[in-house]
Design a protein around this motif. Structure first.
Motif, short mmCIF file in Angstrom:
data_model
loop_
_atom_site.label_atom_id
_atom_site.label_comp_id
_atom_site.label_asym_id
_atom_site.label_seq_id
_atom_site.Cartn_x
_atom_site.Cartn_y
_atom_site.Cartn_z
N TYR A 69 8.86 -0.48 -7.16
CA TYR A 69 9.14 0.17 -5.88
C TYR A 69 10.07 1.37 -6.05
N ALA A 70 11.00 1.28 -7.00
CA ALA A 70 11.83 2.45 -7.30
C ALA A 70 10.95 3.59 -7.80
N PHE A 71 9.98 3.27 -8.62
CA PHE A 71 9.03 4.24 -9.16
C PHE A 71 8.18 4.86 -8.05
N ALA A 72 7.87 4.06 -7.03
CA ALA A 72 7.01 4.52 -5.94
C ALA A 72 7.77 5.36 -4.91
N SER A 73 8.93 4.89 -4.50
CA SER A 73 9.60 5.48 -3.34
C SER A 73 10.40 6.75 -3.65
N GLU A 74 10.99 6.83 -4.85
CA GLU A 74 11.83 7.98 -5.16
C GLU A 74 11.03 9.27 -5.19
N VAL A 75 9.72 9.16 -5.41
CA VAL A 75 8.85 10.34 -5.40
C VAL A 75 8.90 11.04 -4.05
N PHE A 76 8.91 10.25 -2.98
CA PHE A 76 8.95 10.84 -1.63
C PHE A 76 10.22 11.66 -1.44
N VAL A 77 11.34 11.17 -1.97
CA VAL A 77 12.61 11.88 -1.82
C VAL A 77 12.59 13.21 -2.56
N LEU A 83 13.83 5.90 -13.57
CA LEU A 83 12.38 5.72 -13.44
C LEU A 83 11.86 6.47 -12.23
N GLY A 84 12.60 6.38 -11.11
CA GLY A 84 12.19 7.09 -9.91
C GLY A 84 12.25 8.60 -10.08
N VAL A 128 17.54 19.47 -12.02
CA VAL A 128 18.56 18.51 -11.62
C VAL A 128 18.10 17.06 -11.82
N PRO A 129 16.95 16.63 -11.26
CA PRO A 129 16.53 15.24 -11.51
C PRO A 129 16.15 14.97 -12.96
N SER A 130 15.64 16.00 -13.66
CA SER A 130 15.31 15.82 -15.08
C SER A 130 16.56 15.49 -15.88
N SER A 131 17.62 16.23 -15.63
CA SER A 131 18.89 15.95 -16.28
C SER A 131 19.47 14.63 -15.79
N GLY A 132 19.15 14.29 -14.52
CA GLY A 132 19.63 13.02 -13.96
C GLY A 132 19.08 11.82 -14.70
N ILE A 133 17.84 11.93 -15.20
CA ILE A 133 17.26 10.84 -15.99
C ILE A 133 18.09 10.60 -17.25
N LEU A 134 18.44 11.68 -17.92
CA LEU A 134 19.24 11.56 -19.14
C LEU A 134 20.60 10.94 -18.84
#
Length: 554
Positions: free
Chosen positions: A15-23, A242-243, A388-394
């Motif tokens: 669900y984290a994988f599914a919902s964060e896309v919308f944000v 993951l999101g 920003v989110p790409s760096s957030g993954i790291l």
């Protein structure tokens, strides 16, 4: 065959994988732009209100400043640039009201999963319906309704999702193993018993450690609590990472039609619709793997042993009674004697009130600064939105490793992240120093903005995960959704303060750079509050906390 924990874990991650896309794709990027274009395509230029606005910027003469574009909503004329802001404000208000109303429902295991998936699919369906709704349609204003439903659906479903986090961490194999060792040592030392808590109440349902000749049990208990804290942070951070990864992938996919069609309204609708489809499809594993909570005889799952008192007494569960009770309970939770009993929980919420607003405002201010002061093009701003989110993954993956290696607590990691985050607006303040003007340094060049996006994303991704995990340490058992609802409300209720003050600073000074001073102060003001949180006392208070609807005391 997957174990009970693995099913629950994979369902939660899905669900984290599914919902964060919308944000990432819709809520923070394409939806505000799309709503503005819906309004612009149906708007008129001031002062005459007879000439249609053009959503195609290329058709405008670069030497001529176009008049303001307004659109008629009911009996009122609204600036098209403000239309999306009003829609967002309405959705935030409705989201807060909904989160309060469903807090008790999300704490009721047989309905938590239903609530999560119902809100998820309602939000996903609303996002998907952006595609067939044309801006030339007489029903174009329904775009506002769809945006509100999607945002409310997302916010409510995330509260239900977060309610799984504390028990999920407790059921992880490493925590279960550490807990078993601790309990065995406790039982062998024969030190179980009841003892009054700080309020003089008996805590018969919680085993307490009494003075003994050995420190082994105390050490093992500390090891268990440390392992539980780290595991909660690790699961929360991995869900964020993951999101973010899913959101970045779909963002790249959505940028293809947006770029090819030069930002036409249809391409924006398509991007939002794709995020809705992704959200709906990848929520299916959550349907399959998340526990339904119907088996109330299991002691292995804390979600499964929660039984509503009214359900036991009457054999019935009422939605409307639960909603009414949720509002009464909110009033009870905010009584002064309840705040004193969970003082450390509310200390964190006070810090979170400032920090959530500060981080949100930093993001918005940086984008406005890049556009208005550094004159960065939309393509560059979109690139920053990816960085920003790409760096957030790291960051989400890096900081749990640092924590485990050096044995840091969640609180110490958060304080470190805040000090690092405060350097972002502080760096912008250096731009007032004359030596940096027209040169590199003090956020005076476009290249610095890209570097700052990498740095800030690295901090932001970890901050979101650790804030959620640290808060989980202070939640009363069986009431996770209610308190995560308050966590969400605190976040949303503060979201207007920072932008409002930044807007006033910009209007009064004519220079948005002055807002960086305010943002530094905002973060630094939260640090002593967060540092004052007594983690051990907060855990004990939450474990012994019992709420009474009569007088608010245990």
């Amino acid at each position: 065959m997957l174990s009970h924990f693995r099913k629950k874990y994979y369902g939660w991650l899905s669900y984290a994988f599914a919902s964060e896309v919308f944000v990432i794709v819709s809520l923070t990027l394409f939806m505000p732009i799309c709503l503005e274009q819906f309004a612009r395509d149906n708007g008129y230029l001031l002062p005459d209100k007879t000439e249609r606005c053009s959503s195609d910027v290329s058709k405008l003469d670069n030497d001529v400043t176009p008049g303001r574009c307004v659109v008629k909503i009911g009996w009122f004329w609204v600036d098209t640039a403000s239309f999306s802001l009003y829609v967002f404000s309405a959705s935030v208000l409705l989201q807060a009201l909904t989160v309060i109303s469903v807090g008790g429902i999300a704490d009721h295991p047989p309905h938590r999963k239903i609530l999560l998936l119902t809100c998820a699919w309602a939000g996903a369906l609303a996002a998907t319906f952006f595609l067939p709704l044309s801006s030339n349609s007489p029903l174009w204003f329904l775009s506002a309704l769809l945006a509100v439903i999607a945002n409310v659906g997302f916010g409510t479903s995330v509260v239900a999702m977060n309610a799984y986090l504390p028990s999920l961490a407790k059921e992880s194999p490493e925590v279960v193993k550490t807990y078993a060792v601790y309990k065995n040592a406790e039982e062998s030392a024969s030190i179980l018993g009841n003892e009054p808590d700080d309020n003089g109440n008996e805590t018969s349902d919680q085993p307490l450690i009494h003075n003994t000749t050995t420190d082994e049990v105390y050490v093992l208990k500390s090891q268990y609590e440390t392992e539980l804290s780290r595991t909660t942070s690790r699961i929360s951070s991995f869900g964020i990472a993951l999101g973010y990864g899913a959101g970045i992938f779909l963002l790249f996919v959505a940028l293809i039609p947006v770029t090819m069609m030069k930002g036409a309204t249809f391409s924006l609708r398509l991007a939002i619709s794709l995020s809705g489809i992704w959200w709906a499809v990848f929520s299916i594993p959550a349907l399959i793997w998340l526990p339904s909570g119907r088996n109330t005889s299991s002691v292995d799952d804390e979600d499964a042993i929660w039984v509503d008192a009214e359900t036991v007494a009457t054999g019935k569960w009422s939605l409307w009674k639960e909603v009414i009770a949720a509002w009464k309970r909110l009033g009870g939770m905010l009584r002064w004697n309840e705040i004193k009993r969970l003082r450390n929980t509310f200390k964190f919420l006070a810090a979170w009130f400032l920090l959530s607003d500060a981080f949100t405002t930093i993001t918005g201010t940086a984008i406005l600064f890049a556009k208005t002061v550094l004159n960065m093009q939309p393509s560059s701003l979109i690139l920053i939105g990816i960085i920003v989110p790409s760096s957030g993954i790291l960051g989400s993956l890096f900081w749990p490793r640092v924590q485990r290696r050096y044995g840091w607590s969640n609180q110490r990691v958060l304080l470190t992240l805040l000090m690092l985050a405060s350097l972002v607006p502080a760096y912008g303040c250096l731009g007032f120093i004359s030596v940096f003007r027209g040169r590199f340094g003090g956020l005076t060049t476009k290249g610095e903005m890209f570097g700052l996006a990498i740095y800030f994303g690295f901090v932001l991704g970890a901050f979101n995960g650790y804030a959620r995990a640290f808060y989980a340490e202070f939640l009363p058992l069986g009431e996770e959704a209610r308190w995560y609802g308050l966590f969400s409300i605190t976040d949303k209720s503060s979201s207007f303060i920072g932008p409002l003050i930044v807007g006033l600073i910009s209007d009064l000074t004519g220079n948005i750079r002055y807002a960086f001073f305010f943002l530094v102060v905002m973060i630094w003001a939260a640090i002593p509050i967060l540092k004052s949180v007594d983690v051990e006392r907060g855990r004990r208070d939450a474990q012994s906390y019992k709420y009474s609807s009569v007088n608010g005391t245990a």
